[in-house]
Motif scaffolding. Structure first.
Motif, PDB file in Angstrom:
ATOM      1  N   GLU A  63       0.832  -1.186   0.000  1.00 26.22           N
ATOM      2  CA  GLU A  63       0.000   0.000   0.000  1.00 26.22           C
ATOM      3  C   GLU A  63       0.877   1.249   0.000  1.00 26.22           C
ATOM      4  O   GLU A  63       0.620   2.218  -0.719  1.00 26.22           O
TER       5      GLU A  63
ATOM      6  N   PHE B  30      -0.740  -7.074  -8.716  1.00 30.90           N
ATOM      7  CA  PHE B  30      -1.928  -6.263  -8.954  1.00 30.90           C
ATOM      8  C   PHE B  30      -3.054  -7.038  -9.624  1.00 30.90           C
ATOM      9  O   PHE B  30      -4.044  -6.465 -10.043  1.00 30.90           O
ATOM     10  N   ASP B  31      -2.891  -8.352  -9.726  1.00 28.67           N
ATOM     11  CA  ASP B  31      -4.051  -9.182 -10.046  1.00 28.67           C
ATOM     12  C   ASP B  31      -5.087  -9.007  -8.943  1.00 28.67           C
ATOM     13  O   ASP B  31      -6.286  -9.091  -9.176  1.00 28.67           O
ATOM     14  N   CYS B  32      -4.591  -8.860  -7.739  1.00 27.93           N
ATOM     15  CA  CYS B  32      -5.487  -8.774  -6.591  1.00 27.93           C
ATOM     16  C   CYS B  32      -5.402  -7.417  -5.897  1.00 27.93           C
ATOM     17  O   CYS B  32      -6.401  -6.865  -5.467  1.00 27.93           O
ATOM     18  N   HIS B  33      -4.197  -6.888  -5.755  1.00 26.78           N
ATOM     19  CA  HIS B  33      -4.044  -5.631  -5.018  1.00 26.78           C
ATOM     20  C   HIS B  33      -4.442  -4.443  -5.874  1.00 26.78           C
ATOM     21  O   HIS B  33      -4.283  -4.458  -7.095  1.00 26.78           O
ATOM     22  N   ALA B  34      -4.917  -3.405  -5.203  1.00 26.48           N
ATOM     23  CA  ALA B  34      -5.322  -2.195  -5.903  1.00 26.48           C
ATOM     24  C   ALA B  34      -4.106  -1.541  -6.520  1.00 26.48           C
ATOM     25  O   ALA B  34      -3.076  -1.389  -5.865  1.00 26.48           O
TER      26      ALA B  34
ATOM     27  N   PRO C 149      -7.674  -6.657  -0.991  1.00 22.38           N
ATOM     28  CA  PRO C 149      -7.161  -7.221  -2.232  1.00 22.38           C
ATOM     29  C   PRO C 149      -7.890  -8.524  -2.540  1.00 22.38           C
ATOM     30  O   PRO C 149      -8.065  -9.350  -1.646  1.00 22.38           O
ATOM     31  N   ARG C 150      -8.331  -8.684  -3.764  1.00 21.01           N
ATOM     32  CA  ARG C 150      -8.975  -9.943  -4.133  1.00 21.01           C
ATOM     33  C   ARG C 150      -8.873 -10.127  -5.633  1.00 21.01           C
ATOM     34  O   ARG C 150      -8.791  -9.152  -6.382  1.00 21.01           O
ATOM     35  N   GLY C 151      -8.835 -11.371  -6.082  1.00 27.64           N
ATOM     36  CA  GLY C 151      -8.699 -11.587  -7.512  1.00 27.64           C
ATOM     37  C   GLY C 151      -9.135 -12.960  -7.935  1.00 27.64           C
ATOM     38  O   GLY C 151      -9.382 -13.849  -7.116  1.00 27.64           O
TER      39      GLY C 151
ATOM     40  N   GLY D 193     -10.239  -2.759 -10.316  1.00 30.05           N
ATOM     41  CA  GLY D 193     -10.552  -1.667  -9.410  1.00 30.05           C
ATOM     42  C   GLY D 193     -10.687  -2.077  -7.962  1.00 30.05           C
ATOM     43  O   GLY D 193     -11.483  -1.517  -7.211  1.00 30.05           O
ATOM     44  N   GLN D 194      -9.919  -3.047  -7.545  1.00 31.49           N
ATOM     45  CA  GLN D 194      -9.976  -3.510  -6.157  1.00 31.49           C
ATOM     46  C   GLN D 194      -9.755  -2.371  -5.164  1.00 31.49           C
ATOM     47  O   GLN D 194      -9.078  -1.393  -5.471  1.00 31.49           O
ATOM     48  N   LEU D 195     -10.297  -2.573  -3.980  1.00 33.50           N
ATOM     49  CA  LEU D 195     -10.061  -1.610  -2.912  1.00 33.50           C
ATOM     50  C   LEU D 195      -8.692  -1.876  -2.304  1.00 33.50           C
ATOM     51  O   LEU D 195      -8.253  -3.015  -2.223  1.00 33.50           O
ATOM     52  N   THR D 196      -8.063  -0.808  -1.845  1.00 31.05           N
ATOM     53  CA  THR D 196      -6.755  -0.973  -1.222  1.00 31.05           C
ATOM     54  C   THR D 196      -6.840  -1.906  -0.010  1.00 31.05           C
ATOM     55  O   THR D 196      -5.980  -2.743   0.211  1.00 31.05           O
TER      56      THR D 196
ATOM     57  N   GLU E 185     -12.330 -12.376 -13.716  1.00 28.49           N
ATOM     58  CA  GLU E 185     -11.357 -11.298 -13.565  1.00 28.49           C
ATOM     59  C   GLU E 185     -11.982 -10.120 -12.811  1.00 28.49           C
ATOM     60  O   GLU E 185     -13.161  -9.848 -12.964  1.00 28.49           O
ATOM     61  N   LEU E 186     -11.166  -9.439 -12.035  1.00 28.45           N
ATOM     62  CA  LEU E 186     -11.678  -8.315 -11.254  1.00 28.45           C
ATOM     63  C   LEU E 186     -10.857  -7.075 -11.548  1.00 28.45           C
ATOM     64  O   LEU E 186      -9.658  -7.175 -11.811  1.00 28.45           O
TER      65      LEU E 186
ATOM     66  N   ARG F 287      -5.949 -21.444  -9.588  1.00 26.68           N
ATOM     67  CA  ARG F 287      -4.633 -20.841  -9.738  1.00 26.68           C
ATOM     68  C   ARG F 287      -3.612 -21.920 -10.059  1.00 26.68           C
ATOM     69  O   ARG F 287      -2.732 -22.211  -9.244  1.00 26.68           O
TER      70      ARG F 287
END
Ligand code: SF4
Ligand code: SF4
Lengths: 157, 417, 267
Positions: free
Chosen positions: A80, A119-123, C191-193, C185-188, C182-183, B113
């Motif tokens: 972050e 960033f697949d998961c993180h904003a 985190p999710r994907g 614009g995740q929130l800080t 696929e996702l 995954r």
């Protein structure tokens, strides 16, 4: 036996070369810090630049374990924090996704040809709930537009 | 008794390559399906948050337990001293490894995954039966390969029996382990039954043998190698026995479930009101996979005809897939009973509103992925028999070792385990 | 579980080493540029100070749902959760049918309406991960991605999850969701994907920043229903324990003896 020894020493020598080559590489690496990000105005990151170049993934990895499993959020190394500091804004004060190929993470990873899937998961932009008044004032002073919409498909923010 | 001579599979190159080509195409399509599913995400499959394991798992589990069952032939030969099965040992081992590879590939390619497989290899949670299975599977392959070596190499000969026993024990552990993946799930009523593990072992015997017989007959017929009626009779009797055991366990499973009052809803759903699952249970599991093949295999005339025997094997396989479908998918579709004595009127998450089953329909990519796994298994087998000496030259009556039981024509098949 | 402890050990050293540097960095959480432009100003984000010590088992977070107060037709908690955790970021893929997507999208909390077969009495309640003390999902997870934090929160370490979905098979409450698409614009904070499993984590980011409750609890209270109470099950004086003393309550599927952290009264 002798053969094995020979092979082992060959491997060792080549390892040394690989390491040496990397050092040269790191020295030659250009600066990927994007103008207009907060990081651009700082002398160095949370560690000296050289150390960050070589170790940032280790730092983040340790952080990830202590954050996810132990709930520790306030440490020096955090993804972050990377995003907050290295994010840059376009003319309309829109944050630019940090993993884009012309942004800090994306550009250097493209250069180093290392897959970047944080960033697949993180904003990839700071995407947080509204800050309180004081923080907002500080942001305005820095010329950061907080009304910048996130990618939330028009929902909420 | 003559010496058994093993020889590579020498069908004409043209034919060989076209078989290989077809199988490679099947595998290729499976790989494409995998790429599509991974790229798009699992939304392109029929799987959802209620039915989380779908058609790929049906194929994968079928292949894995068949692998264990395919090795049964070798075990009977070495461990239980039935010399008549000895010539079949090598093919049995090869098929076991090949089918297992196919099954595991399907499992792995269905992960959300798959690129993190390395994580699965480096982070073990030893309370998870899943993690244990990873060891069971890799160990199985290593042991079977060693077993093949003891069968094929003079130097390995002395170890043959001890490795054979190890393989047998390991194989039973593997099937039990696979069964336990489901058996450990307390949450789903259908799985919460101790009988599941032995039932899986019985199924593995039946499916593995059916696949084995089909492969054997195809390989021999194609090259004009003879299989004597005696050998065939033994194999078909064995198959009939295993199919009967599966039916027996099925009966016991449902009887015990009916006896436990809280499973009434599950049973009446599965046996009567479950739509596709009821259909697959009765028509697929019981009829196609059980009663019809039994009828053929015990029929005085039909059971003499090779084509009918092959047909029976095919039916057992089809029935086996239906069985897996009912066990794996049916048990998820049936709503989890969270609130006994109450009816769910509305739910934001398919909690079985008014007892309704969760939705699931297989999609084409899933099926292709599963078939791809079958293709991998067969491809390995076809390459194996071509380059190495897996197949005996002949299984004609005058070649195969005399077995003590040949005197007793109608004799029951040997006890496998 | 063993895995998690081991990992904790591994990180201990780093934490100590970096603790001194931590303080300078705290401000960063407050927002972009803040520490730079306004040195000397005391900064706060929405939240209080972020946690710097490992969570401990001196607390166990839990929820109590008073079904008598849970209103028919209200879904404030569900919407609040979707907003808080960015679940509403998921959009239906274009070629997807509505029905199928309904069954595939992530749900962390859902409303369930029940009717007693004998008396006909209707009950409404929210269902979410029950934060079992002995969670089956953790037992079965092959990689140790499913884990229980010391403070009782059961969650998924998405760095380790391989998406096998075995935990979803094992959960008796159907509390978990797999991310099928696929996702963006995740929130800080969340985190999710694609390709991992997730479930209610009792707003773990709020916990770590020392906030008082969860999004669902706040939303329910804002609607005036006050049907959900959040708190520390180990603190005898916490609101949740006071309430537990007052109301008869139970766990769903008590027979499984999972000792859930989410309790219900009136079911
Ligand atoms: S409710 Fe389900 S997901 Fe939550 S801890 Fe229990 S088993 Fe795991
Ligand atoms: S889906 Fe992820 S969290 Fe669930 S069991 Fe598999 S690896 Fe563990």
């Amino acid at each position: 036996m002798a053969k094995a020894l020979l092979r082992a020493s060959l491997v060792a020598v080549s390892l040394v070369w690989v390491l040496a080559a990397q050092t040269v590489l790191a020295a030659e690496v250009k600066r990927y810090v994007v103008e207009g990000s907060r990081a651009a105005e700082l002398d160095s990151c949370v560690e000296p630049t050289e150390r960050m170049r070589r170790m940032h993934f280790e730092f983040i990895k340790h952080q990830r374990i202590s954050t996810v499993h132990q709930g520790i959020r306030g440490t020096k190394y955090s993804l972050e924090g990377c995003v907050d500091c290295h994010i840059s804004y376009d003319a309309k004060s829109q944050p630019q996704p940090i993993n884009r190929s012309d942004q800090f993470c994306g550009a250097c990873h493209a250069y180093a040809a290392v897959d970047l899937n944080c960033f697949d998961c993180h904003a990839s932009i700071p995407n947080k709930p509204d800050l309180d008044a004081e923080a907002q004032a500080a942001h305005r002073a820095a010329g950061v537009d907080l009304s910048a919409p996130s990618d939330r498909n028009g929902e909420g923010h | 008794m003559k010496r058994i001579v093993y020889r590579e599979w020498r069908i004409p190159p043209q034919r060989y390559w076209s078989i290989l080509g077809v199988l490679a195409a099947v595998v290729g399509v499976g790989a494409l399906a995998f790429g599509y599913m991974e790229h798009q995400g699992h939304w392109v499959t029929g799987m959802n948050n209620s039915v989380v394991w779908g058609t790929p798992h049906v194929f994968a589990v079928f292949l894995i337990i068949s692998a264990s069952g395919a090795l049964n032939i070798a075990s009977i030969g070495t461990v239980f001293h039935k010399p008549i099965y000895k010539p079949l040992g090598r093919l049995s081992g090869l098929l076991a490894v090949a089918l297992l590879m196919g099954g595991l590939l399907v499992l792995v390619t269905d992960l959300g995954r798959p690129e993190r497989l390395i994580v699965a290899m480096t982070h073990y949670n030893f309370s998870s039966i899943f993690a244990w299975n990873i060891f069971l599977y890799t160990g199985f392959m290593a042991i079977v390969i060693a077993y093949l070596w003891t069968m094929a190499d003079r130097q390995g000969g002395p170890f043959n029996r001890s490795v054979g026993i190890l393989a047998l024990v390991w194989r039973l552990a593997l099937t039990t382990g696979t069964g336990s993946i489901f058996g450990f799930i307390v949450a789903r009523q259908a799985f919460d039954a101790a009988i599941l593990a032995p039932m899986f072992v019985a199924m593995s015997f039946a499916y593995g043998l059916a696949v084995f017989i089909l492969v054997l007959m195809f390989a021999f017929d194609d090259e004009g190698r003879p299989i004597g009626p005696r050998m065939l009779r033994r194999l078909k009797n064995l198959l009939a026995l295993f199919v009967a055991i599966v039916l027996y366990f099925t009966l016991i499973y449902h009887l015990t479930n009916l006896y436990v009052a809280e499973n009434d809803a599950l049973e009446s759903w599965l046996l009567l009101k479950g739509g596709i699952y009821t259909f697959l249970f009765w028509v697929g599991w019981v009829l196609i996979g059980g009663l019809v093949p039994l009828g053929i295999l015990y029929h005085p005339q039909l059971s003499q005809d090779r084509r009918w025997i092959a047909g029976a094997c095919a039916l057992v396989i089809v029935g086996g897939l239906a069985t897996m479908y009912v066990i794996i998918i049916g048990s998820q579709a049936f709503p989890i009973q969270m609130f006994p004595g109450r009816t769910v009127l509305e739910s934001g998450f398919f909690d079985g509103v008014n007892g309704q089953a969760a939705p699931y329909w297989p999609t084409i990519p899933e099926i292709l992925l599963g078939l791809g796994g079958v293709g991998v298994g067969l491809l390995i087998t076809v390459v194996g028999v071509r380059v190495l000496q897996f197949l005996p030259e002949s299984l004609a009556d005058d070649v195969v070792p005399i077995d003590e039981e040949t005197l007793d024509e109608s004799g029951s098949a040997p006890k496998p385990a | 579980m063993g895995k998690a402890t081991e990992m904790n050990d591994k990180t201990d050293r780093t934490d100590q080493a970096i603790d001194s540097g931590r303080r300078e960095f705290i401000g960063v959480a407050a927002g972009v540029g803040a520490a730079m432009v306004a040195p000397g100003v005391i900064l706060h984000a929405v939240a209080a100070t972020p946690r710097s010590q490992p969570v401990s088992s001196d607390v166990r977070w839990g929820l109590l749902v008073d079904t008598a107060k849970c209103a028919d037709g209200c879904s404030a908690c569900v919407e609040a959760c979707n907003e808080e955790n960015g679940l509403n970021l998921q959009t239906k893929p274009e070629r997807e049918s509505d029905l199928k997507w309904d069954a595939q999208k992530s749900v962390w909390i859902r409303k369930v309406k029940l009717q007693d077969n004998q008396t006909g009495r209707i009950t409404n309640l929210p269902m979410m991960c029950q934060h079992c003390e002995h969670p089956p999902c953790v037992d079965v997870c092959p990689t140790g991605a499913s884990f229980k934090r010391a403070d009782g929160i059961v969650m998924v370490d998405r760095h380790l999850c391989i998406g096998c979905r075995y935990c979803m098979m094992a959960c008796p409450y159907k509390a978990r969701s797999f991310i099928h698409d696929e996702l963006q614009g995740q929130l800080t904070a969340v985190p999710r994907g694609k390709g991992c499993v997730e479930s209610c984590n009792l707003c773990v980011h709020r916990r770590d920043y020392g906030e008082a409750s969860t999004a669902c609890v706040d939303a329910c209270a804002a609607e005036g229903h006050h049907a959900i109470v959040f708190g520390d099950l180990k603190d005898p004086n916490s609101p949740i324990n006071q309430k537990l003393r007052e109301l008869p309550s139970r766990q769903i599927r008590e027979d499984l003896e999972l000792n859930t952290g989410v309790r219900y009264s009136g079911v």
